[in-house]
Design a protein around this motif. Sequence first.
Motif, mmCIF file in Angstrom:
data_model
loop_
_atom_site.group_PDB
_atom_site.id
_atom_site.type_symbol
_atom_site.label_atom_id
_atom_site.label_comp_id
_atom_site.label_asym_id
_atom_site.label_seq_id
_atom_site.Cartn_x
_atom_site.Cartn_y
_atom_site.Cartn_z
ATOM 1 N N LEU A 171 0.831 -1.215 0.000
ATOM 2 C CA LEU A 171 0.000 0.000 0.000
ATOM 3 C C LEU A 171 0.866 1.266 0.000
ATOM 4 O O LEU A 171 0.541 2.246 -0.662
ATOM 5 C CB LEU A 171 -0.930 -0.002 1.214
ATOM 6 N N CYS A 172 1.966 1.214 0.748
ATOM 7 C CA CYS A 172 2.869 2.377 0.766
ATOM 8 C C CYS A 172 3.503 2.609 -0.596
ATOM 9 O O CYS A 172 3.615 3.758 -1.049
ATOM 10 C CB CYS A 172 3.955 2.176 1.828
ATOM 11 N N ARG A 173 3.910 1.533 -1.249
ATOM 12 C CA ARG A 173 4.500 1.678 -2.582
ATOM 13 C C ARG A 173 3.501 2.262 -3.574
ATOM 14 O O ARG A 173 3.875 2.959 -4.517
ATOM 15 C CB ARG A 173 5.029 0.321 -3.088
ATOM 16 N N ALA A 174 2.207 1.959 -3.345
ATOM 17 C CA ALA A 174 1.148 2.480 -4.224
ATOM 18 C C ALA A 174 0.682 3.875 -3.792
ATOM 19 O O ALA A 174 -0.325 4.379 -4.302
ATOM 20 C CB ALA A 174 -0.029 1.515 -4.228
ATOM 21 N N LYS A 175 1.398 4.478 -2.846
ATOM 22 C CA LYS A 175 1.108 5.829 -2.330
ATOM 23 C C LYS A 175 -0.244 5.902 -1.605
ATOM 24 O O LYS A 175 -0.824 6.972 -1.463
ATOM 25 C CB LYS A 175 1.135 6.866 -3.450
ATOM 26 N N GLN A 176 -0.741 4.765 -1.136
ATOM 27 C CA GLN A 176 -2.021 4.734 -0.427
ATOM 28 C C GLN A 176 -1.755 4.629 1.079
ATOM 29 O O GLN A 176 -2.024 3.615 1.731
ATOM 30 C CB GLN A 176 -2.865 3.559 -0.926
ATOM 31 N N LEU A 177 -1.230 5.727 1.625
ATOM 32 C CA LEU A 177 -0.808 5.728 3.018
ATOM 33 C C LEU A 177 -1.993 5.620 3.986
ATOM 34 O O LEU A 177 -1.876 5.005 5.058
ATOM 35 C CB LEU A 177 0.004 6.996 3.313
ATOM 36 N N GLU A 178 -3.130 6.230 3.627
ATOM 37 C CA GLU A 178 -4.306 6.142 4.501
ATOM 38 C C GLU A 178 -4.782 4.699 4.623
ATOM 39 O O GLU A 178 -5.152 4.236 5.711
ATOM 40 C CB GLU A 178 -5.430 7.031 3.964
ATOM 41 N N LYS A 179 -4.750 3.980 3.490
ATOM 42 C CA LYS A 179 -5.167 2.576 3.521
ATOM 43 C C LYS A 179 -4.162 1.737 4.316
ATOM 44 O O LYS A 179 -4.543 0.763 4.984
ATOM 45 C CB LYS A 179 -5.315 2.032 2.105
ATOM 46 N N ALA A 180 -2.876 2.108 4.235
ATOM 47 C CA ALA A 180 -1.850 1.398 5.013
ATOM 48 C C ALA A 180 -2.110 1.568 6.505
ATOM 49 O O ALA A 180 -2.017 0.611 7.289
ATOM 50 C CB ALA A 180 -0.464 1.920 4.640
ATOM 51 N N GLU A 181 -2.461 2.817 6.901
ATOM 52 C CA GLU A 181 -2.798 3.076 8.307
ATOM 53 C C GLU A 181 -4.033 2.278 8.724
ATOM 54 O O GLU A 181 -4.082 1.697 9.817
ATOM 55 C CB GLU A 181 -3.065 4.575 8.505
ATOM 56 N N ALA A 182 -5.045 2.239 7.837
ATOM 57 C CA ALA A 182 -6.277 1.496 8.142
ATOM 58 C C ALA A 182 -5.987 0.009 8.288
ATOM 59 O O ALA A 182 -6.555 -0.669 9.157
ATOM 60 C CB ALA A 182 -7.312 1.736 7.032
ATOM 61 N N ALA A 183 -5.069 -0.508 7.418
ATOM 62 C CA ALA A 183 -4.714 -1.931 7.496
ATOM 63 C C ALA A 183 -4.062 -2.249 8.843
ATOM 64 O O ALA A 183 -4.334 -3.294 9.448
ATOM 65 C CB ALA A 183 -3.765 -2.293 6.348
ATOM 66 N N MET A 184 -3.228 -1.329 9.340
ATOM 67 C CA MET A 184 -2.571 -1.560 10.621
ATOM 68 C C MET A 184 -3.606 -1.557 11.757
ATOM 69 O O MET A 184 -3.550 -2.405 12.663
ATOM 70 C CB MET A 184 -1.496 -0.500 10.869
ATOM 71 N N ILE A 185 -4.557 -0.620 11.706
ATOM 72 C CA ILE A 185 -5.609 -0.556 12.738
ATOM 73 C C ILE A 185 -6.459 -1.817 12.721
ATOM 74 O O ILE A 185 -6.767 -2.396 13.771
ATOM 75 C CB ILE A 185 -6.483 0.700 12.525
ATOM 76 N N ASP A 186 -6.830 -2.282 11.517
ATOM 77 C CA ASP A 186 -7.615 -3.520 11.404
ATOM 78 C C ASP A 186 -6.845 -4.705 11.967
ATOM 79 O O ASP A 186 -7.418 -5.601 12.612
ATOM 80 C CB ASP A 186 -7.972 -3.779 9.931
ATOM 81 N N GLY A 187 -5.539 -4.733 11.693
ATOM 82 C CA GLY A 187 -4.712 -5.825 12.209
ATOM 83 C C GLY A 187 -4.705 -5.855 13.715
ATOM 84 O O GLY A 187 -4.836 -6.923 14.337
ATOM 85 N N ILE A 188 -4.587 -4.670 14.337
ATOM 86 C CA ILE A 188 -4.575 -4.590 15.811
ATOM 87 C C ILE A 188 -5.911 -5.080 16.376
ATOM 88 O O ILE A 188 -5.957 -5.804 17.376
ATOM 89 C CB ILE A 188 -4.282 -3.143 16.262
ATOM 90 N N ARG A 189 -7.024 -4.696 15.720
ATOM 91 C CA ARG A 189 -8.352 -5.147 16.168
ATOM 92 C C ARG A 189 -8.483 -6.663 16.118
ATOM 93 O O ARG A 189 -9.179 -7.271 16.944
ATOM 94 C CB ARG A 189 -9.427 -4.514 15.297
ATOM 95 N N LEU A 190 -7.812 -7.277 15.141
ATOM 96 C CA LEU A 190 -7.872 -8.734 14.993
ATOM 97 C C LEU A 190 -6.842 -9.448 15.868
ATOM 98 O O LEU A 190 -6.737 -10.669 15.826
ATOM 99 C CB LEU A 190 -7.646 -9.110 13.521
ATOM 100 N N GLY A 191 -6.073 -8.670 16.604
ATOM 101 C CA GLY A 191 -5.069 -9.280 17.490
ATOM 102 C C GLY A 191 -3.714 -9.472 16.857
ATOM 103 O O GLY A 191 -2.839 -10.138 17.432
#
Length: 441
Positions: free
Chosen positions: A17-37
Motif C-alpha cells: 500500500l505504501c509503494r502504491a502511495k495509499q498511506l491512509e489505507k496502510a494506516e487502516a490496514a494496521m488498525i484492522d490488524g490490531i483489532r484482529l489481534g
Amino acid sequence: MFLRLSTKLLNISIASLCRAKQLEKAEAAMIDGIRLGVLPDVVTYNTLITGYCQFVGFDAGYSVIHRMREAGILPNVVTYNSLMAAATRHRLLSRCVDMLEEMFEMGIVPDIWSYNTLMHCLLKVGKPDDAYRVFHDIILKNMTPCQTTNALMLFRNLQRHGYIPEIVTYNILINSLCEAGMWKTVMTLFEELKELGHYPNTITYTTVMKCCFRCKHFKEGLEIFMEMKRKGYAFDLFSYCTVIGALLKLGKWKYANNYIAHMIKIGYELDMASYNTLINWCCKKGKLEDAYNLLNVAEDMGLHGDKYTHTILINGLCRAGNIDIAQRHLNHMKMMGFDCLVAHNCFITGLCKVGLLDYALQVFKSMDTKDSFTYSTLVHNLCRAKRYRLAAGLLLSCIKAGMIPLGADQRAVIAGLARISSPRDAKRFKNKIWRAKLLHY
C-alpha cells in the motif's frame, strides 16, 4: 507461530500500500490488524516511516517514531537510516546530523550505511572536506575486514565527487583489504595511487608486499621488494622479516640466508618477532640445536620467547620425530601460562604422523580449548585409519561446538560409513549433520 506469520503478512500488505502511495489505507490496514489481534512490530513502523518520508516529507516520517514509542516499540538503526536518507534527499543536513545524534543518545550504534548517508548529504550540500573527514576519522579508523567492501564503496563515492584522497587513506584501505585477503583489489589500488601522482611510502610498499606473500603471490611480493630497493627506500626490520619468511616458504634457503646475513651485517637490533623468523627457519631445516641457541641468544639480549616461539619449537620437534621432548616442552609452555591451542594442534599433528593416534586422542580430551583445525586433524587421521565411527562422533561434536568442519572431512566420513556398514547408515549420519548445522550455526 500464527501470530508471527500474521504480522509478516500485515507488513507485506502495508509495504504494498505504501509503494502504491495509499498511506491512509496502510494506516487502516494496521488498525484492522490490531483489532484482529495481529500486533505490528518495528518492521511495520519502519515501512510506514519510509512511505511517509518518500511521499509526504521528513517531518511526517519522523512523527511515526512517537507512535512507535507509545506502542512500546523502540526504533532501531533501520528506522534512523530511513530518516537520514529522507533528510539527505531534501538536503536537510541539520536534520541528518540530528538523527545521528539521537541514535547515540538512545544507545543505537550507527552502521556503515548511517555514515554513508551522512557523507552523501555532506557531498550534496557542497561540503566534500567534511565528507572526507567522516570517511577518514570514523569509517577507516573503526573498520573491520568484513566492512572493507563497504568502505571501498564509500571511497569510490568520494572519488566520483572529485575528492582526491591522501596517501594515508590509501594505506589504511590497502591494509584492511590485505586483512580481508582481497589481493587483486590491493594491487588495483596500488597501481591507481601511482597513476594519480601519489608516491607510495615504506608503509605502502610493506603492506602490499605482506598482502602478496599472505595470498601466496610470492613472485609479485618479491617484485615489490625489489622495486623498493631500486627506489632507495630504507628497509625496516619488518620488511626484511617479511621477505625472509616468504623465501623460507618457497624453500629458497640460500636467498633467505643471504638476507639474514645482510640484515645482521647492517646492524639491526632484532626483536622477538625477528628471532621467531630465524628460529622457524632453523626448525624447517632440521637444525633444532641452532634454533635453541637462537632462543638463548634472544634471552641473553633481554628478550623473552612468546607463544609463537615455543609453538615453532614444538612443531620443529614433532617434525623431527622427537615426540617426548616436544611433550616436555609443551608441558613447560603450559606451566608458563601461555595460550597453547596452536602448540597442541602441532603436537597432535606430530603424534598422528608417527602413528600414535590413541595418544593424540588422549591429548585432545585433555585440551580446554579446541578449534576446527584440532577436530579436522583427528577426523582426517581417523578416516585414514578406517576408524569411521569415532571420526563421525568427533565431526558431530565439532558442529555442535559451533565450528564449521571441512567439506572433505564430511565426505570422507560419509563415504567410510557407507563402506563399513551400509548406504542407509551413511544417509542417516548425513541427516544428523544437517540437523546439527541447523541447531548450532
